[in-house]
Design a protein around this motif. Sequence first.
Motif, PDB file in Angstrom:
ATOM      1  N   LEU A 144     -27.356   5.319 -22.656  1.00 13.21           N
ATOM      2  CA  LEU A 144     -27.382   4.211 -21.501  1.00 13.21           C
ATOM      3  C   LEU A 144     -26.791   4.681 -20.408  1.00 13.21           C
ATOM      4  O   LEU A 144     -27.087   4.229 -19.202  1.00 13.21           O
ATOM      5  N   LEU A 195     -32.548   5.968 -20.722  1.00 10.78           N
ATOM      6  CA  LEU A 195     -33.388   4.649 -21.171  1.00 10.78           C
ATOM      7  C   LEU A 195     -34.288   3.858 -19.604  1.00 10.78           C
ATOM      8  O   LEU A 195     -34.983   3.370 -19.873  1.00 10.78           O
ATOM      9  N   GLU A 196     -33.311   4.477 -18.585  1.00 11.36           N
ATOM     10  CA  GLU A 196     -34.116   3.989 -17.386  1.00 11.36           C
ATOM     11  C   GLU A 196     -35.163   4.388 -17.032  1.00 11.36           C
ATOM     12  O   GLU A 196     -36.144   3.849 -16.520  1.00 11.36           O
ATOM     13  N   SER A 207     -37.906   3.174 -20.086  1.00 10.68           N
ATOM     14  CA  SER A 207     -38.050   1.832 -20.261  1.00 10.68           C
ATOM     15  C   SER A 207     -37.499   1.007 -19.296  1.00 10.68           C
ATOM     16  O   SER A 207     -36.755   1.415 -18.395  1.00 10.68           O
ATOM     17  N   LYS A 208     -37.783  -0.137 -19.736  1.00 11.18           N
ATOM     18  CA  LYS A 208     -37.445  -1.401 -18.674  1.00 11.18           C
ATOM     19  C   LYS A 208     -35.970  -1.881 -19.322  1.00 11.18           C
ATOM     20  O   LYS A 208     -35.921  -3.309 -19.728  1.00 11.18           O
ATOM     21  N   PHE A 209     -35.306  -1.173 -19.620  1.00 15.24           N
ATOM     22  CA  PHE A 209     -33.924  -1.616 -20.632  1.00 15.24           C
ATOM     23  C   PHE A 209     -33.117  -2.668 -19.639  1.00 15.24           C
ATOM     24  O   PHE A 209     -32.671  -3.710 -19.958  1.00 15.24           O
ATOM     25  N   PHE A 235     -34.746  -6.114 -19.712  1.00 14.92           N
ATOM     26  CA  PHE A 235     -34.751  -6.527 -20.746  1.00 14.92           C
ATOM     27  C   PHE A 235     -33.476  -7.180 -21.010  1.00 14.92           C
ATOM     28  O   PHE A 235     -33.068  -8.330 -21.503  1.00 14.92           O
TER      29      PHE A 235
END
Length: 107
Positions: free
Chosen positions: A71, A76-77, A80-82, A85
């Motif tokens: 994180l 994750l950036e 994905s579109k964490f 979410f």
Amino acid sequence: MDQQTRQVIKFTIALVCFILALAGVVGLAYKIFRPEGWLVQAVSRVWDLQLNYSILTIPVLIGVFLLGKALFSGVLEKKSKFGNFMTYAFMALGLYFIVRVLFFDGV
């Protein structure tokens, strides 16, 4: 529609999204930190555990460490579109807490 009406609609949608996300964060914080909340329950359960169960904490701590590293390093950036979410999750939580306070017995 003219430009001013579109701006009013966009502002209203943004304000509602902000209020829902804020209600989600505040409701979750209340559930965690209240006197009989999740934090007190978790600490009391951990305090009551025997030595046998302490070996299970090692994989959990490794998983938490890896998730925190992912994180905060930005892994994750990129993939994905964490962030989106999490925003939608807090908005859903906010809607849940607001409905619960307005129509049921409270938080």
